[in-house]
Scaffold this active site. Sequence first.
Site, PDB file in Angstrom:
ATOM      1  N   SER A  84       3.212  -2.522  10.351  1.00  0.00           N
ATOM      2  CA  SER A  84       4.655  -2.630  10.601  1.00  0.00           C
ATOM      3  C   SER A  84       5.239  -4.008  10.255  1.00  0.00           C
ATOM      4  O   SER A  84       6.135  -4.486  10.947  1.00  0.00           O
ATOM      5  CB  SER A  84       4.982  -2.242  12.053  1.00  0.00           C
ATOM      6  OG  SER A  84       4.602  -0.896  12.288  1.00  0.00           O
ATOM      7  N   GLU A 119      -5.841  -4.905  10.339  1.00  0.00           N
ATOM      8  CA  GLU A 119      -4.748  -3.983  10.630  1.00  0.00           C
ATOM      9  C   GLU A 119      -5.034  -3.247  11.936  1.00  0.00           C
ATOM     10  O   GLU A 119      -5.775  -2.257  11.939  1.00  0.00           O
ATOM     11  CB  GLU A 119      -4.615  -2.952   9.501  1.00  0.00           C
ATOM     12  CG  GLU A 119      -4.321  -3.549   8.150  1.00  0.00           C
ATOM     13  CD  GLU A 119      -3.704  -2.536   7.202  1.00  0.00           C
ATOM     14  OE1 GLU A 119      -2.562  -2.728   6.802  1.00  0.00           O
ATOM     15  OE2 GLU A 119      -4.359  -1.522   6.917  1.00  0.00           O
ATOM     16  N   GLU A 131      -6.611   4.880   7.646  1.00  0.00           N
ATOM     17  CA  GLU A 131      -6.374   6.309   7.374  1.00  0.00           C
ATOM     18  C   GLU A 131      -7.582   6.937   6.698  1.00  0.00           C
ATOM     19  O   GLU A 131      -7.899   8.105   6.923  1.00  0.00           O
ATOM     20  CB  GLU A 131      -5.085   6.462   6.536  1.00  0.00           C
ATOM     21  CG  GLU A 131      -3.858   6.166   7.393  1.00  0.00           C
ATOM     22  CD  GLU A 131      -2.686   5.562   6.648  1.00  0.00           C
ATOM     23  OE1 GLU A 131      -2.618   5.660   5.409  1.00  0.00           O
ATOM     24  OE2 GLU A 131      -1.818   4.965   7.328  1.00  0.00           O
ATOM     25  N   GLY A 177       2.769  -1.256   4.271  1.00  0.00           N
ATOM     26  CA  GLY A 177       2.903   0.172   3.982  1.00  0.00           C
ATOM     27  C   GLY A 177       4.357   0.522   3.744  1.00  0.00           C
ATOM     28  O   GLY A 177       4.918   0.287   2.674  1.00  0.00           O
ATOM     29  N   GLY A 178       4.998   1.078   4.772  1.00  0.00           N
ATOM     30  CA  GLY A 178       6.363   1.597   4.659  1.00  0.00           C
ATOM     31  C   GLY A 178       7.342   0.677   3.947  1.00  0.00           C
ATOM     32  O   GLY A 178       8.062   1.115   3.030  1.00  0.00           O
ATOM     33  N   GLY A 226       2.378   1.927  10.826  1.00  0.00           N
ATOM     34  CA  GLY A 226       3.376   2.988  10.709  1.00  0.00           C
ATOM     35  C   GLY A 226       4.056   3.335  12.026  1.00  0.00           C
ATOM     36  O   GLY A 226       4.766   4.335  12.121  1.00  0.00           O
ATOM     37  N   HIS A 280      -9.356   1.404   4.649  1.00  0.00           N
ATOM     38  CA  HIS A 280      -8.083   1.574   5.357  1.00  0.00           C
ATOM     39  C   HIS A 280      -8.280   2.524   6.547  1.00  0.00           C
ATOM     40  O   HIS A 280      -9.053   3.481   6.460  1.00  0.00           O
ATOM     41  CB  HIS A 280      -7.009   2.111   4.407  1.00  0.00           C
ATOM     42  CG  HIS A 280      -5.651   2.047   5.020  1.00  0.00           C
ATOM     43  ND1 HIS A 280      -5.195   3.019   5.875  1.00  0.00           N
ATOM     44  CD2 HIS A 280      -4.683   1.101   4.951  1.00  0.00           C
ATOM     45  CE1 HIS A 280      -3.986   2.664   6.297  1.00  0.00           C
ATOM     46  NE2 HIS A 280      -3.651   1.517   5.753  1.00  0.00           N
ATOM     47  N   ASN A 315       0.879  -1.166   0.000  1.00  0.00           N
ATOM     48  CA  ASN A 315       0.000   0.000   0.000  1.00  0.00           C
ATOM     49  C   ASN A 315       0.918   1.217   0.000  1.00  0.00           C
ATOM     50  O   ASN A 315       1.503   1.544   1.021  1.00  0.00           O
ATOM     51  CB  ASN A 315      -0.892  -0.032   1.254  1.00  0.00           C
ATOM     52  CG  ASN A 315      -1.730   1.229   1.392  1.00  0.00           C
ATOM     53  OD1 ASN A 315      -1.830   2.028   0.465  1.00  0.00           O
ATOM     54  ND2 ASN A 315      -2.326   1.412   2.569  1.00  0.00           N
ATOM     55  N   TRP A 316       1.022   1.849  -1.156  1.00  0.00           N
ATOM     56  CA  TRP A 316       2.008   2.928  -1.291  1.00  0.00           C
ATOM     57  C   TRP A 316       1.505   4.264  -0.745  1.00  0.00           C
ATOM     58  O   TRP A 316       2.259   5.243  -0.739  1.00  0.00           O
ATOM     59  CB  TRP A 316       2.433   3.071  -2.759  1.00  0.00           C
ATOM     60  CG  TRP A 316       3.210   1.893  -3.259  1.00  0.00           C
ATOM     61  CD1 TRP A 316       3.561   0.771  -2.549  1.00  0.00           C
ATOM     62  CD2 TRP A 316       3.743   1.707  -4.580  1.00  0.00           C
ATOM     63  NE1 TRP A 316       4.275  -0.084  -3.351  1.00  0.00           N
ATOM     64  CE2 TRP A 316       4.399   0.459  -4.596  1.00  0.00           C
ATOM     65  CE3 TRP A 316       3.722   2.478  -5.752  1.00  0.00           C
ATOM     66  CZ2 TRP A 316       5.033  -0.038  -5.737  1.00  0.00           C
ATOM     67  CZ3 TRP A 316       4.351   1.990  -6.895  1.00  0.00           C
ATOM     68  CH2 TRP A 316       5.004   0.744  -6.875  1.00  0.00           C
ATOM     69  N   LYS A 317       0.225   4.308  -0.368  1.00  0.00           N
ATOM     70  CA  LYS A 317      -0.357   5.531   0.229  1.00  0.00           C
ATOM     71  C   LYS A 317      -0.055   6.743  -0.669  1.00  0.00           C
ATOM     72  O   LYS A 317      -0.037   6.593  -1.892  1.00  0.00           O
ATOM     73  CB  LYS A 317       0.155   5.705   1.666  1.00  0.00           C
ATOM     74  CG  LYS A 317      -0.030   4.409   2.481  1.00  0.00           C
ATOM     75  CD  LYS A 317       0.183   4.560   3.943  1.00  0.00           C
ATOM     76  CE  LYS A 317      -0.031   3.207   4.629  1.00  0.00           C
ATOM     77  NZ  LYS A 317       0.031   3.280   6.081  1.00  0.00           N
TER      78      LYS A 317
HETATM   79  P1  PGA Z   1       2.829  -0.031   7.676  1.00  0.00           P
HETATM   80  O1  PGA Z   1       1.384   0.269   7.014  1.00  0.00           O
HETATM   81  O2  PGA Z   1       3.311  -1.316   7.076  1.00  0.00           O
HETATM   82  O3  PGA Z   1       3.673   1.150   7.276  1.00  0.00           O
HETATM   83  O4  PGA Z   1       2.614  -0.128   9.132  1.00  0.00           O
HETATM   84  C1  PGA Z   1       0.459  -0.754   6.829  1.00  0.00           C
HETATM   85  C2  PGA Z   1      -0.777  -0.192   6.187  1.00  0.00           C
HETATM   86  O5  PGA Z   1      -1.153   0.945   6.475  1.00  0.00           O
HETATM   87  O6  PGA Z   1      -1.441  -0.881   5.373  1.00  0.00           O
END
Ligand code: PGA
Length: 249
Positions: free
Chosen positions: A212, A166, A96, A233-234, A172, A94, A9-11
């Site tokens: 994470s 999640e 966010e 994500g990251g 994050g 998600h 997930n590149w956000k």
């Molecule tokens: P993260 O993000 O791996 O940076 O914790 C996961 C996500 O938001 O899907």
Amino acid sequence: MRKQIVSGNWKMNKTESETTQLIEELKQQDLKSSVKVFVAPTFVNLSAAVKATKDSGIHVAAQNMHQSASGAFTGEISSSMLLDIGVRHVILGHSERRAYFGETDELLKEKVQAALQAGLHVIFCFGEELEERKSETHFDVVKKQLSTALFDLDATQWQQIVLAYEPVWAIGTGETASPEQAQEMHAFIRSLIRENYDSTCADAVSILYGGSVKPANATEIFSQADVDGGLIGGASLQAEDFAAIVNGF
Ligand code: PGA
């Protein structure tokens, strides 16, 4: 056998040229062929990503979509727009989107139904916040998120659903749920599906863990019986790390 899936997930990261470059780097990696791999760039880079991933075995997902087919919704993107450029999967719910853009379970129910009716596959995200985990209401929270948004679907529609648990406190933050915490929740989620549908449906749904996930912890998390992959994500923004996670299976 359930599909093993790892989705990046590149956000709101990567320009178009960076998107293409990262995909080219990923294509150079030796990715385990048994794992279905997704990348989810931002809307404006989906077309470039579809072109760059052609014939590579890497799939492209959108990060969101509007629930209406078309109309006066300034700034929004519809299912047909995604399908038309070759996108077949969409991430919905998600944390966010829930936290910063006010997406509720009721709204997500509409989005999921619109996506499925259009023929898209959905990666549906949900999970509890830190306070909810601390007050031990996390199972109730997850049950409500799933029952409101998904449990009106027909069993056949579940073939188009991937779940991504999640815990918000792990996204994050560098703090990961322990493999035992992930397994406990994933087993609970599968039991809910079994109760509301049947074992065939519950056993067929891939349930990803997100929060994470890194090369160092992927193998232990993925080795849990009810964990079928990850939403990353990251660590998905870097080809070697993402490949190491995919190959963590
Ligand atoms: P993260 O993000 O791996 O940076 O914790 C996961 C996500 O938001 O899907």
